[in-house]
Structure formats: structure tokens, C-alpha cells
Scaffold this motif. Structure first.
Motif, PDB file in Angstrom:
ATOM      1  N   THR A  57       0.825  -1.204   0.000  1.00  0.00           N
ATOM      2  CA  THR A  57       0.000   0.000   0.000  1.00  0.00           C
ATOM      3  C   THR A  57       0.861   1.256   0.000  1.00  0.00           C
ATOM      4  OG1 THR A  57      -1.699  -1.244   1.170  1.00  0.00           O
ATOM      5  CG2 THR A  57      -1.920   1.157   1.173  1.00  0.00           C
ATOM      6  N   SER A  94       0.718   4.224  -2.752  1.00  0.00           N
ATOM      7  CA  SER A  94       0.380   5.607  -2.385  1.00  0.00           C
ATOM      8  C   SER A  94       1.118   6.622  -3.251  1.00  0.00           C
ATOM      9  CB  SER A  94       0.659   5.864  -0.900  1.00  0.00           C
ATOM     10  OG  SER A  94       2.047   5.919  -0.633  1.00  0.00           O
ATOM     11  N   LEU A 112      -3.852   7.412  -1.391  1.00  0.00           N
ATOM     12  CA  LEU A 112      -4.053   6.607  -0.189  1.00  0.00           C
ATOM     13  C   LEU A 112      -3.471   7.350   1.007  1.00  0.00           C
ATOM     14  CD1 LEU A 112      -2.971   3.202  -1.761  1.00  0.00           C
ATOM     15  CD2 LEU A 112      -5.289   4.127  -1.527  1.00  0.00           C
ATOM     16  N   ILE A 140      -5.809  -0.560   6.163  1.00  0.00           N
ATOM     17  CA  ILE A 140      -6.148  -1.647   5.255  1.00  0.00           C
ATOM     18  C   ILE A 140      -7.231  -2.494   5.900  1.00  0.00           C
ATOM     19  CG2 ILE A 140      -5.250  -3.732   4.131  1.00  0.00           C
ATOM     20  CD1 ILE A 140      -2.479  -2.402   4.247  1.00  0.00           C
TER      21      ILE A 140
END
Length: 167
Positions: A25, A29, A34, A44
Motif C-alpha cells: 500500500t 500511495s 491513499l 487496510i
């Protein structure tokens, strides 16, 4: 030469994959908006339902015995006729550019013969370059490519047969 291993993750290793999802993640980003949570982690959604689905297959990647990433296969299909989708694919930065991801892609397609859907978010330029290079190699040039929007983001979808099931 490095020894690359792709193996099915055991149920007790799913927490390891979920931990690696923070790094996955974090990388994402760069291309999608995010946000970190107030506690310093990306919020998450834990994937209990995802792991319980019969079609979900988690794999861990090791290089020279060291944890190097993960990949999941699932049936979240947007291309008619596809059997498999690469859900998540993460190789840690230490091992990028060394043939690990290409080995994993090839091994995965060999391990699960059938029709594959592989896609990437277009804003992810490294993924765009990687798949544009690797898909023709692993498919023997027999693939289709199309554009679709997923969750509001333009994506490129590839559809190909694994080599052992080529027509």
C-alpha cells in the motif's frame, strides 16, 4: 545466481502477507491518493473474507531463503472467459530489477494453467513497463489488451493463456 522460490502460503502465514500489505500500500500511495491513518499505518481492511474464498490462493516469494514478497491469485474477474486474476503482486524493493517478478509471473502461470486476467493501474508506471515487457514473453505473444476503469482509475487489462494451455 539467486534461488527464487514461489510457494503456497500456509494459513498461519496469512498474517505475514497482511503485514507485507502495508509495504504494498505504501508503494501504491505514490500513484493513488491513499492516506495513512492517525496511528501511522495504512487503514487496510483485513482480508479475512478474501482469504476464506475458495478461489483465493496466496503465495510467498523467497529469494535465497529470504522473504521477498507475495502474490495472490483470485477470481475477481472483469474479463469474460478468464479463470484467474492476479489480485496482489509485491516484490520488496531490495529484489526489484533482478528478475524476481518475471520468474514469479512465469512460475505462477505454469503452476495454474488456464486463461489469465492480469491488470495494472495505468498511473503505476513501473507496473506498466513491467507487464508490457513480460506479458509478450510469458504468453508467446498470444494475448489481448484492453482498457477498463476500476474504482475510478484507468487500468490496462491483459488476457492470456498460460503456456501449457496455449492453443
Amino acid at each position: 545466481m539467486s534461488v527464487i522460490e514461489l510457494r503456497v502460503a500456509r494459513r498461519d502465514e496469512l498474517d505475514t502477507i497482511e503485514n507485507l500489505m502495508q509495504f504494498y500500500t505504501y508503494d501504491f500511495s505514490e500513484w493513488l491518493p491513499l492516506k495513512l491513518g492517525g496511528h501511522g499505518f495504512f487503514p487496510i481492511q483485513l482480508k479475512d473474507d478474501y482469504w476464506r474464498q475458495p478461489a483465493t490462493r496466496p503465495f510467498l516469494i523467497h529469494v535465497d531463503g529470504e522473504l521477498a514478497g507475495f502474490v495472490t491469485v483470485d477470481d475477481h474477474l472483469l474479463i469474460e472467459g478468464a479463470d484467474y486474476n492476479i489480485g496482489y503482486f509485491f516484490v520488496s524493493r531490495r529484489w526489484r530489477g533482478q528478475g524476481v517478478a518475471q520468474f514469479v509471473a512465469s512460475a505462477l502461470l505454469s503452476h495454474l494453467p488456464g486463461q489469465w486476467q492480469i491488470f495494472h493501474v495505468d498511473a503505476n508506471l513501473p507496473a506498466q513497463r513491467f507487464w508490457a515487457r513480460v506479458i509478450p514473453e510469458v504468453s508467446g505473444g498470444d494475448f489481448t489488451r484492453q482498457q477498463k476503469t476500476v474504482d475510478g482509475y484507468p487500468c490496462t487489462f491483459y488476457c492470456l493463456r498460460s503456456p501449457s494451455h496455449a492453443a
